[in-house]
Each structure stands twice: as C-alpha cells, then as structure tokens.
Design a protein around this motif. Structure first.
Motif, PDB file in Angstrom:
ATOM      1  N   ASP A 133       0.824  -1.206   0.000  1.00  0.00           N
ATOM      2  CA  ASP A 133       0.000   0.000   0.000  1.00  0.00           C
ATOM      3  C   ASP A 133       0.857   1.253   0.000  1.00  0.00           C
ATOM      4  O   ASP A 133       0.395   2.344   0.330  1.00  0.00           O
ATOM      5  N   HIS A 134       2.082   1.088  -0.376  1.00  0.00           N
ATOM      6  CA  HIS A 134       3.004   2.213  -0.384  1.00  0.00           C
ATOM      7  C   HIS A 134       2.619   3.205  -1.479  1.00  0.00           C
ATOM      8  O   HIS A 134       2.175   2.807  -2.553  1.00  0.00           O
ATOM      9  N   PRO A 135       2.799   4.495  -1.189  1.00  0.00           N
ATOM     10  CA  PRO A 135       2.433   5.484  -2.214  1.00  0.00           C
ATOM     11  C   PRO A 135       3.312   5.426  -3.455  1.00  0.00           C
ATOM     12  O   PRO A 135       2.900   5.848  -4.523  1.00  0.00           O
ATOM     13  N   ASP A 136       4.524   4.919  -3.311  1.00  0.00           N
ATOM     14  CA  ASP A 136       5.409   4.908  -4.463  1.00  0.00           C
ATOM     15  C   ASP A 136       5.099   3.710  -5.370  1.00  0.00           C
ATOM     16  O   ASP A 136       5.217   2.567  -4.946  1.00  0.00           O
ATOM     17  N   LYS A 187       5.692  -0.508  -5.043  1.00  0.00           N
ATOM     18  CA  LYS A 187       4.548  -1.400  -5.190  1.00  0.00           C
ATOM     19  C   LYS A 187       4.853  -2.474  -6.224  1.00  0.00           C
ATOM     20  O   LYS A 187       4.576  -3.652  -6.034  1.00  0.00           O
ATOM     21  N   ARG A 188       5.429  -2.009  -7.313  1.00  0.00           N
ATOM     22  CA  ARG A 188       5.672  -2.974  -8.380  1.00  0.00           C
ATOM     23  C   ARG A 188       6.703  -4.011  -7.955  1.00  0.00           C
ATOM     24  O   ARG A 188       6.591  -5.191  -8.268  1.00  0.00           O
ATOM     25  N   GLU A 189       7.688  -3.530  -7.247  1.00  0.00           N
ATOM     26  CA  GLU A 189       8.712  -4.460  -6.784  1.00  0.00           C
ATOM     27  C   GLU A 189       8.073  -5.490  -5.857  1.00  0.00           C
ATOM     28  O   GLU A 189       8.397  -6.671  -5.900  1.00  0.00           O
ATOM     29  N   VAL A 245      10.460  11.555 -14.079  1.00  0.00           N
ATOM     30  CA  VAL A 245      11.107  11.916 -12.832  1.00  0.00           C
ATOM     31  C   VAL A 245      10.327  13.006 -12.101  1.00  0.00           C
ATOM     32  O   VAL A 245      10.152  12.957 -10.895  1.00  0.00           O
ATOM     33  N   SER A 246       9.839  13.976 -12.884  1.00  0.00           N
ATOM     34  CA  SER A 246       9.281  15.149 -12.231  1.00  0.00           C
ATOM     35  C   SER A 246       7.986  14.864 -11.492  1.00  0.00           C
ATOM     36  O   SER A 246       7.650  15.541 -10.548  1.00  0.00           O
ATOM     37  N   LYS A 247       7.268  13.828 -11.908  1.00  0.00           N
ATOM     38  CA  LYS A 247       5.995  13.599 -11.228  1.00  0.00           C
ATOM     39  C   LYS A 247       6.139  12.769  -9.968  1.00  0.00           C
ATOM     40  O   LYS A 247       5.153  12.439  -9.319  1.00  0.00           O
ATOM     41  N   ARG A 248       7.372  12.445  -9.633  1.00  0.00           N
ATOM     42  CA  ARG A 248       7.569  11.639  -8.426  1.00  0.00           C
ATOM     43  C   ARG A 248       7.729  12.545  -7.205  1.00  0.00           C
ATOM     44  O   ARG A 248       8.317  13.617  -7.281  1.00  0.00           O
ATOM     45  N   ASP A 249       7.223  12.065  -6.081  1.00  0.00           N
ATOM     46  CA  ASP A 249       7.287  12.848  -4.857  1.00  0.00           C
ATOM     47  C   ASP A 249       8.708  12.891  -4.322  1.00  0.00           C
ATOM     48  O   ASP A 249       9.579  12.164  -4.759  1.00  0.00           O
ATOM     49  N   GLU A 250       8.875  13.736  -3.315  1.00  0.00           N
ATOM     50  CA  GLU A 250      10.181  13.834  -2.676  1.00  0.00           C
ATOM     51  C   GLU A 250      10.487  12.592  -1.860  1.00  0.00           C
ATOM     52  O   GLU A 250      11.635  12.175  -1.753  1.00  0.00           O
ATOM     53  N   ASN A 251       9.460  12.016  -1.301  1.00  0.00           N
ATOM     54  CA  ASN A 251       9.723  10.942  -0.339  1.00  0.00           C
ATOM     55  C   ASN A 251       9.614   9.536  -0.936  1.00  0.00           C
ATOM     56  O   ASN A 251       9.285   8.589  -0.262  1.00  0.00           O
ATOM     57  N   VAL A 252       9.851   9.423  -2.213  1.00  0.00           N
ATOM     58  CA  VAL A 252       9.903   8.079  -2.790  1.00  0.00           C
ATOM     59  C   VAL A 252      11.345   7.771  -3.160  1.00  0.00           C
ATOM     60  O   VAL A 252      12.213   8.623  -3.078  1.00  0.00           O
ATOM     61  N   CYS A 253      11.568   6.526  -3.587  1.00  0.00           N
ATOM     62  CA  CYS A 253      12.952   6.130  -3.783  1.00  0.00           C
ATOM     63  C   CYS A 253      13.531   6.737  -5.061  1.00  0.00           C
ATOM     64  O   CYS A 253      12.797   7.212  -5.925  1.00  0.00           O
ATOM     65  N   ASN A 254      14.830   6.690  -5.144  1.00  0.00           N
ATOM     66  CA  ASN A 254      15.522   7.389  -6.225  1.00  0.00           C
ATOM     67  C   ASN A 254      15.750   6.522  -7.457  1.00  0.00           C
ATOM     68  O   ASN A 254      16.522   6.876  -8.315  1.00  0.00           O
TER      69      ASN A 254
END
Lengths: 986, 184
Positions: free
Chosen positions: A232-235, A239-241, B39-48
């Motif tokens: 349920d992670h926002p990223d 999620k895909r991983e 890249v630009s639509k990704r939030d700050e707090n997600v992985c790189n």
C-alpha cells in the motif's frame, strides 16, 4: 584527452589504425593515462571484440598494475568478459579475492577512501565479478567464503555506500555456491534493508528478497508485515517491486489474493510497458494455479479487457490452446468451455462497451467452436450477436475476419439463416478483399450443405490437420511447367542478386558470368522450390501482396479448417471467386488433380510466386542462350539447397510436420544402408580373430610413426579434399554409427581399418606426447579430415602389466562440439600395447585458439585407479578446409554475404610476388585458390561444418589488400588475424 | 555501464546531456523529455530509482536520479551497475562541481558547459566510471585550467610580438604542440 575522445563514439573501421598507438599508451608512466588507455581498449572490445583479441594478455598485466586506478579500470573489462564466459577466467578468482581482501582490509592509500570506506566502487565491482565466477561452482566459491564473511562484517552501517557494498555482498552470497553461515548473515542483512525507514534501502531490500525467495521462502514469512505495508506504499515503484516479489511466491493457495492485488495495480497504471509485463505474469499465474473454472475465465477476461491490444500475442494463443486441448478430464473441459461461452455472451450483451480487438477475436473463436454446448440459446442468437459486432465500425478488419469465420462455423448448426444470408449479401460487395473472399466462401459452402457439414465438424478443432507445407501436390504441375520451358523458381535473394549482377556486369567481371558448363544438375527437386516459396513468402515484398495468406496465418486455430475450402471451390467449378489473375484458375484446376489436403493461403502464395517467376524469367532470359538457362538452373539448385537447410530449422521449430523432412531422411537412410554393408563386412572380418585386430592397430601405429618423419604438406591435403565416395560413407559411419548392436570388437576393427585409410588419405599432425607417467604415456595427433577434425589420442602401456578399465574422457568445452568415436572405453590394455581413442571435434563458434581438456583413468593390477589429466590446443586453422567452388559460384556467394572485412597487410620481401604469397596462404591456411586474374586472386575456404568464407586479394607493390566476406560475422576477423600472422610472419 | 547522463531543471530545460551510446538528435530529445516526465511527477519521499521504462532501449535499464534545489541529475544505467553506487557517484559529481565552481548553481552549468563536460569526462569515460576521488578530479581539472590559461597567454603574447618573430612563433607552436602531446 584524445583517449577520452577515442572511447566515445568510434567507428569500428578505424580501430586497426589507432590500436597500436593506444597499446603503447599502456606502458605510459602516468597512471591516469594508463587507466584511460585500458578503458579505451575496453571500448574497442565492446565495439569489435575480435579485433582486439590479441591484447587480452595486456589486460592481465593491467590487472596487476601497481596503481590501483589502472587495476580498477581493468575490472570493467573482466566483468564483461567473465559475464560472457565465466569458465575461462576461473583461474583469476584467487587474484580477485586477494585484491578484495586488501581493499577490505584497508591496505589502499587513504585517498581512495570515500566517507571512510575504502574504495567502495571497487569493492562493488569485485563482488559482482566474484558472484559471476562462483555461480554453481563449489570450488571457486570456497575461495571466496572468507573474504565475503570479512566484508559483511566490516561493513558498518553508517553511509549509503556501505549499504551498496552490503547489498552486493548479499547478492554475491546468494548467487555463489551456498554456505549456510553466510546465508544466515546475508538474511540478517536483508532484514535490515527491508526494515529500514529509508525508502531507497527498502526498495533494495525488496529486490534482494526477490532474489532470495526462490532459495528460501521462509525469509518472506519473516517480513510478511513489511511486504503488506509495501503493497500500500504510495510509491508505485515500490509497489511494483512488491508485486514482483509476490509473483515469485505465488502458489495454489494464495493465487486469488495475489492476482487480485495485481489486477488492482494494473487498473491504476497507465504505462504500456508495465501493463504488458504484468498482464503476462497474471496470465501465466492463472494458467498455472487457477483454483476453478469460473475464476480462471473471469481473470482471463479481466486480463484481456485491460491488457487489450498491447499484450503479448502468446497470451491469447495459449488461452485458446488451453481451451481447445483441455485437461485430462473431459467433463471438466466441457464445463470450462461452457462457462467461457456463457460469460462471453453476457459480455456481448452489455451495450456500449468497447472491448479490445484481441479480446473480441478470442470471443469469436470460442463462440464459433463451442456454442453448441449451449442449451438455451440457439446458434441463430449467437450469430445475431456476432452479426451485430460485424456491423460495428470500431471493429478492425482482422477481427472481422475472425468473426466471419465464427459465423461460418456456426452456420451448419443453425436451421434457418436469414441473418447469414443478409451477412453474405453485405460482405460480398465489401471493399475489403479479404472479407469479400470469406463471404464468398461462406456462400458456396451454404450451397452445398453436405460438404459443409463434413468440413466443419463440431468440436474437432484439436484434431491434427496434416498440412502439406511442402506443397508436394504441386510437384506435377511444376515439373510440367519446367518441361515446357518455364524457368525454375528462384528464391527472392537469388533473384535480386541476379538482377544486381546483370546490372553491374562490368563491376564484377572477375567473378563474372562466364558461363561454364559446370554445376549442371538437371532436374530440380520440387521440394526445394516449394520451400523456397515459403521463405520468400516471409520476405516483405511478397508478404505485402498476400494479405490473405498472412491473415490466415494469424488465426492459427482456423487454419486447418479453412484449408478445406478451396477443395470444394474446385469441385463446384465456380470460378467467380478465384482472384482476378487468369493464370491462377488454371493452377487451381491443376492443383485439384493432385490435391489431398491443402491450405488455401499457400496455394495463393505459390501461384503468385509462379506468376512472378514467369514474369521474371521472361525478363531475365532475354539475350541469354539456352546454355545459360541450363546453367542457371543448376545454380538455382545449389542455392535452394542452402535455403532448404534453413527452412528446415524453421519448420521443426514451429513443430509442423512437413514432407520436406523426408528428403534428408532418405538421404540418411541411403547412407545407413552403406553402413550396414560395412558392418557386414566387419562381421566377416571379426571371424579372423583377435590376432588380426592387434595387427591392424599395430599397422596404424606404424603409419603414425612414418608420418612423424614426413612433414605435413598441405598441398597434398588439398589434393585429396575431394575424397572418394566410399571414403565419405566410411566417415558417415564413424560419425553416426547407427549400429549400436555391432560388437565392440567389430568397432575396433573398423576403427583400426578406418584409421589405416584415414592416415593414408588425410593429413595429420605430428604425434605429440600430452602426458605420461611411469606406466603409460598419452600422445595425441590431429587428423584434418574433410568433414571434421579428428583428434586421436593414443595410449601406450609402457609397463609390463595389464591395465584394467582404462577410460579416456574429454570434458566438454564451450566452443567445441565433441563426438565420441566408437570404442572409447577399453576394458583392458594389454602389456606394452597401444590403444587409440578418437574424437571428432567441431567448432561451434569461431575463435582463435582453445584448449580441449581431458583425462584418462586406468587401473593397474590390484591397485587403485589412477587419473591423468591432459590438454590439447586447437586453433582455428584446424577447422578450416578449402572450399572448392567455381569462379561464378564465388561471385554469387560473394554477393550474398553481408559481413566483410578489409585490411592492407605489408608483405615481407621474400614473397612480394603474388604467386608466392598465394602459395603461403594456400599452404598455411588451407585456402582453395579459385582463380588468379592479373594481380588479383580469389580464395575460398570453409569453417567446418559448413561456414564458407571468401577472400579476395590484390597486390600493390609489397602491400597485400585483403578483403574477406563470409556469412558468419566473426569469421573474417579471425581469418584476417591468421592471414596477417602468416603473411607478416614469414 | 552508464548509458546516459542528463541534467535538467525543474521545468525540464536540459542543462547537460551526455549519451554514451549513439542516438539520433531526435531520440535524444525524446529521451530527455520522457525522463523528465517520469522523474518530475515523483514525490520527494519516494525512492531514487526508476525501472522498467522502455526508453533507452530495453527493460534492462534503470534510471537513478537525485534532485538538488532546481536541478535533476539523472543517470541512466544498465543492470551491471549498482544502484546505490551510482547514487553516490551523483553525490561525488555534484560535490566536485561545487568545489570547482565554489557554490555551484544552475547558472554555472549554463555559462560553463565546457567545464562541466570536462569534469564529467574525468569521472566517467565511455560509460565507465573512471575516477571517484574528488581531489583527484579537482587536480586534473586545475591542471587543465592552467594549461588553458597558459595557452591564452601565449596567444596574446604572440599577438603582441607581431610578425617579426616568425621563427620564434614556429618554435613556440611546436612547443605548444609538445605540451599538448604530454597531456595526452
């Protein structure tokens, strides 16, 4: 700076020019320059690996460079090379481990530290290399355990980079031969990754888990909760991983939940790539673990409607096959099909819903095949629904073809068929030729109900249709045409070449069209023709014209059924439907006479080819006399031979039964006949007893020792390349040896006798001792036979004792294909006798040199067994044979080869004249001299088993301009290397 | 290996692009656009890390990016590179830029593109990581700068002397060339 430029984008043609300069730079005193030079060389290696093969030794030197930077640069190269061929570099494992040990131990200068971690990038690189080397190899892995343990321990978690190292460590630990302690530690590390609050680490942790999960599913259980959170992670990447991870742990129990999650994700995502990927995975899982029919059909429906037209074509094909072939349980099958039909009907009922084309195609096939299972709905209703779809503008014409086929299948089951009539009316005037044809087919079928019922039986989609791919029924027609003076069919490529050569007749004069009467083989084999037509059917040009046949090919399941249609057309004698080429109607009739079962598309292909062929023939043979016609005929045959081989491969792949395969079969059977005769002969020989046998082998040894004294002159070899047929069959027997029943003694005799023959007829190398001890000595020599390289090991027993259960084994090498000759395991080697072992070796892909390793086992009287290892060096030249072809064939082949390499070589003074240069090449490289014209020469050779390579060369003063062409991309480079060595060296 | 290095700002204006595989101008533009989009639509707090795009040929590739103030630094690499390793490489790159320009900002990249390329060439060569030590890179760059300056001085000196000293000029030229071959 220039080195940097070099390593950017660089054309491969320029490499030879700059290569020496860069090699010099490897010795430069400044480390940065050495480092850059190494990287530039690596770049060359990437661009054209075969041109820089001789500098591998220098890479080794770079690895041992005193400067760490240079060593690190060389790691790039090794990483690449080890990835390609890990077995070749096992011996370097030790040094890699030492380097890593030093790095981890902090032995490097301080300026390599990054955030107080010693040379992290270097460590990462090394760990990866070790992972590759240690894969499935216990011995090499054992070397690494210590250092891996060390680096796991040392990595204190204070910075990103340490995590990077740790991750690589874990990865390596899991990819090498497992060791429980290390695995435990690695698992702990993964735990730290997964639980880390940092998102990047979490991602890597999940990745690591995905690797590990196959070996150790319990680890996933430990991190269950984290995984659920990640779902349920926002990223979306996380999620895909996670889904990827779940995909790996799916089983029959959890499939429903996991697929559910996947579908949810699928509905959110918009990226095409992700959809394609995920849809494939869901379909695979659904097929593997589906708990029940309803669920399976519904999942597949969801997959089809979401995945739509972007998904891989295998998915609908597999699905349909599953439906058609079903499982073991027949009622289960029926239920599944019934459910599918019902669900599709409900789906079609829904108004204003657009389904992807692929989904509609699947639906129409299923409805066409299995609507009869329905009780409450009549075929008419189904047809009505299909008709509605057919009238829909948003449906593509390919889908319409599917739909129409389904209607055709349903028609015999329907009683009244107003809709069908209306449909026929509408589509017989359709602008789409394909649709119009289908409609006509349907119309004629309806006129003859009996035939229709027999053609379209209910529920027979799985029965094998024998499709005569070789179109053998056309043989008669073709032969007739040929006898009437029509030109034989030529494959597309050849036609183009001929056109080319006619246009540019001046340019290619040396190879020219000087028609000699060689190569005339008379009647062309019809199978060759028809297969040729298959091939060119694939080529783009004809493919465009044959939309019909291509369509039908797309619809695999319908193929067989449609195949019946033309037969009926011929019978009813209705020719309105026949496409508007007058010639074709004749063909149709002709075909009818010989027809058994056939595929309409192929007939069309063939007839079109035929027409094209005749057009071409008329244009081609203007101005050419009868003699040349014959000549071309002969050539067409040789070319079609080649293509036949290719197409065979293709056809076996697609799993079709073709009569074409009969051709080589009969070929083989004829040869095996000979073999049996041989056996018979051997049996009679056998009666003469064992004494005789000894004599034979001794005789052969005698010959060997004789040959030791005389140097192998290659001229002699080329003179005996065209071996007599009897010898050829003898070879065949040695290779295929179908008679497993023949007594081993007989084999020995055959071995000895064939050895006798071979040594007298073929060239062979000197006898070289490869290994020995006090009791036995093993020596080997190579026999350069026309069709293979025979490596013979002769084992002589020097002791006064009998050796028991002697066995010689050759370990398989990557580049070689080794076939054991009969009689390799001898129970007993008698006192002071000599035994020989023969292996025929073939090269799988070209390279300069390689080693063949092997060992011999034997047992002395009452003692333990002894093992002795040895190796034999084989070079490319061992596999090169002269290729005897005529000048005009040379010209033909020359045009057909795409890979060429040009190079100027300076000759030493002693051989500055053309003839002497030619002679060296002929002798040292075993090339066949095709022709010499002025200061140019044509040479040909082939790499066994049959990769031809052509060489054109021209002499300017003391410079030899070499120009290679071959069908194999790498062969010219290797040959060039050899030529250079020969020409410059002598 | 590293397939491409891209730097663009928050609005998607490319500030530096370096491709280690030949692409046509159009594809390069396309890649930059798509990468920015991703890249630009990704939030700050997600992985790189970003994976599984179809952009630079094949699913094998990964995008590894970092966001500094107004700039995105994106490295496109294949599977043979370590994600975290590259992430730190970006860090090293930016720190080096910072050292060379003293408080680097977007304008520096615009006005000194050549310098940035030089720095990059010292770090990454033909898609392979060459040097990761910041001090080492800075020394090399300084050496290059010095060389450049001496060239400029020499040229102006030559200009002042005029045509009288043709002979000398020849000598100097040859010297000039010599110094070049040394830096090779």
């Amino acid at each position: 700076m220039a080195l940097t430029v070099v390593s950017q984008i660089f054309p491969r043609e320029m490499i030879p020019a700059v290569l020496p300069l860069i090699e010099d730079k490897l010795q430069h005193s400044k480390e940065i320059i050495r480092r850059k030079a190494v990287l530039a060389l690596y770049k060359f290696h990437l661009i054209a690996p075969n041109q820089v093969q001789h500098i591998h030794i220098k890479f080794r030197k770079a690895l041992c460079d005193r400067d760490v930077g240079v060593m690190a640069a060389s790691l790039h190269i090794y990483f690449r090379m080890i990835k390609e061929n890990s077995s070749g570099y096992k011996d370097l494992t030790g040094s890699f481990v030492t380097i890593l040990k030093q790095v981890v131990g902090g032995k490097l200068p301080v300026d390599f530290n990054y955030h107080s971690v010693p040379a992290p990038w270097l460590q990462i690189q090394l760990l990866r290399i070790l992972g590759l080397l240690g894969k499935d190899d216990q011995r090499t892995s054992e070397l690494m355990y210590d250092v891996l343990d060390e680096s796991l321990r040392r990595a204190e978690l204070n910075h990103n980079v340490t995590y990077a190292i740790l991750f690589e460590c874990v990865h390596t630990v899991y990819s090498i031969y497992p060791k429980s302690e290390l695995l435990e530690k690695a698992a702990k590390c993964i735990g730290r990754f997964v639980l880390s609050p940092k998102i990047n680490l979490k991602y890597l942790g999940l990745k690591a888990l995905t690797y590990v999960i196959q070996q150790d599913p319990t680890l996933a259980l430990q991190h269950q909760m984290t995984i659920i959170e990640c779902l349920d992670h926002p990223d979306p990447i996380i999620k895909r991983e996670t889904l990827e991870l779940l995909y790996r742990i799916t089983n029959a129990q959890n499939i429903t939940v996991i697929v559910q999650k996947m579908l949810e994700y699928l509905q959110q995502s918009k990226e095409e790539y992700i959809i394609v990927n995920l849809v494939g995975k869901i379909a695979e899982l659904a097929e593997k673990y589906a708990p029940d029919n309803a669920w399976f059909i519904q999942t597949m429906n969801a997959v089809f409607s979401v995945g739509g037209d972007v998904m891989h074509p295998d998915i609908p094909n597999n699905f349909l096959r599953l439906l058609a072939e079903g499982f073991d349980d027949e009622t289960e099958n029926q239920q599944l099909r019934l459910y599918a039909v019902q669900s599709y009907l409900t789906l079609l009922d829904a108004e204003n819903v657009f389904y992807p084309q692929k989904f509609l195609q699947v639906m129409s096939w299923v409805l066409g095949e299995y609507s009869y299972l329905l009780d409450e709905e009549t075929p008419e209703e189904v047809i009505t629904k299909l008709y509605k779809l057919l009238m829909n503008d948003s449906v593509s014409s390919e889908t319409k073809a599917w739909l129409l086929a389904a209607v055709t299948k349903l028609t015999p089951q329907a009683h009244s068929s107003n809709i069908v009539e209306r449909l026929i009316q509408e589509f017989t005037i359709s602008l789409d030729t394909c649709m119009r044809q289908h409609a006509f087919e349907l119309k004629h079928l309806r006129e003859n109900v009996e035939l229709m019922k027999s053609l379209l039986p209910v529920d027979k989609s799985c029965e094998d249709m024998v499709v005569d791919a070789s179109l053998s029924f056309l043989d008669g027609f073709v032969a007739e045409e040929l006898s009437q003076g029509a030109a034989p069919y030529k494959p597309h490529h050849q036609r183009q070449e001929e056109k080319l050569s006619q246009e540019k007749v001046l340019n290619f004069e040396p190879y020219g069209l000087s028609f000699s009467s060689s190569g005339f083989t008379g009647r062309q084999s019809p199978a060759g023709i028809s297969l040729g037509s298959d091939i060119s059917g694939n080529s783009a040009e004809t493919g465009l014209k044959e939309t019909n046949s291509l369509k039908l090919e797309g619809i695999k399941k319908l193929w067989g059924k449609e195949g019946y249609l033309p037969k009926k057309e011929g019978k009813t004698g209705d020719e309105t439907e026949v496409p508007p080429v007058p010639q074709e109607s004749i063909i149709m009739e002709n075909v009818d006479q010989t027809i058994i079962k056939k595929d309409q598309s192929q007939v069309l292909t063939q007839s079109k080819e035929e027409k094209e062929k005749q057009l071409l023939a008329s244009s081609l043979f203007v101005g050419l006399g009868t003699e040349s016609t014959i000549n071309l005929l002969g050539k067409a045959d040789t070319v079609s031979h080649k293509f036949r081989r290719k197409s065979k491969v293709k056809e076996t792949k697609s799993g079709e039964t073709t009569s074409a395969q009969n051709m080589p079969c009969s070929y083989f059977s004829s040869s095996s006949d000979v073999t049996y005769e041989d056996d018979y002969y051997l049996d009679t020989l056998q009666d003469r007893g064992d004494k005789e046998l000894n004599k034979f082998s001794l005789n052969s040894e005698l010959l060997d020792s004789e040959s030791l004294t005389e140097l192998p002159s290659v001229e002699k070899l080329s003179s005996c390349t065209l071996s007599t047929p009897s010898l050829f069959t003898d070879d065949m027997e040695g290779l295929h040896s179908p008679s497993s029943t023949a007594a081993s003694v007989a084999n020995e005799i055959s071995l000895a006798s064939s050895l006798l023959e071979e040594t007298s007829e073929h060239m062979h190398s000197d006898l070289v001792e490869v290994c020995n001890n006090e009791t036995i000595s093993v020596s080997s020599y190579k026999i350069w036979k026309d069709d293979c390289l025979l490596v013979v090991w002769s084992v002589s027993n020097k002791s006064g004792l009998e050796l028991k259960s002697a066995d010689l084994e050759i370990s398989s090498a990557e580049n070689f294909k080794i076939t054991e000759q009969p009689g390799c395991c001898l129970p007993v080697i008698e006192t002071e006798s000599i035994k020989t072992f023969q292996y025929s070796v073939q090269m799988e892909k070209p390279f300069t040199e390689g080693n063949l390793f092997g060992f011999i086992n034997y047992q002395m009287m009452d003692t333990h067994s002894v093992q002795l290892e040895f190796s034999v060096n084989l070079s490319l030249l061992d596999f090169i044979r002269p290729l005897k072809i005529s000048t005009e064939n040379f010209g033909k082949l020359w045009l057909s080869f795409a890979n060429d390499v040009k190079q100027n070589v300076k000759m030493s003074e002693s051989q500055a004249a053309l003839p002497s240069a030619l002679k060296t090449l002929q002798q040292k490289l075993r090339l066949h001299v095709v022709e010499i014209i002025g200061n140019e020469g044509l040479l040909a050779c082939q790499l066994l088993p049959s990769v031809p390579c052509l060489l054109h060369f021209r002499v300017h003063g003391d410079v030899l301009a070499l120009w290679f062409r071959s069908s194999c991309s790498t062969l010219p480079d290797y040959l060039l290397y050899q030529c250079q060595k020969v020409v410059e060296g002598s | 290996m590293i397939k491409a290095i891209l730097i663009f700002n928050n609005h998607g204006k490319p500030r530096l692009s370096k491709f280690y595989q030949p692409y046509s101008e159009d594809t390069q533009q396309q890649i930059i656009r798509e990468t920015f989009h991703l890249v630009s639509k990704r939030d700050e707090n997600v992985c790189n890390f970003l994976e599984g795009g179809l952009l630079i040929g094949g699913s094998d590739n990964k995008l590894i990016y970092r966001h500094y103030a107004t700039l995105y630094f994106v490295f496109c690499v294949d599977s043979s590179e370590s994600e975290l390793g590259i992430l730190d490489l970006i860090q090293v790159f930016v720190e080096t830029l910072d050292k060379c320009f003293e408080n680097v900002c977007e304008l520096d990249l615009i006005f000194h593109v050549d310098k940035v390329h030089n720095i990059l060439a010292e770090m990454v060569m033909g898609g392979m990581v060459l040097e990761t030590n910041m001090n080492e890179i800075v020394t090399q760059i300084d050496a290059q700068n010095k060389l450049e300056k001496s060239e400029v001085r020499m040229e102006s000196a030559l200009g002042n002397e005029g045509r009288k000293h043709d002979h000398e000029l020849c000598m100097m030229c040859s010297f000039h060339r010599l110094s070049f071959s040394i830096t090779l």
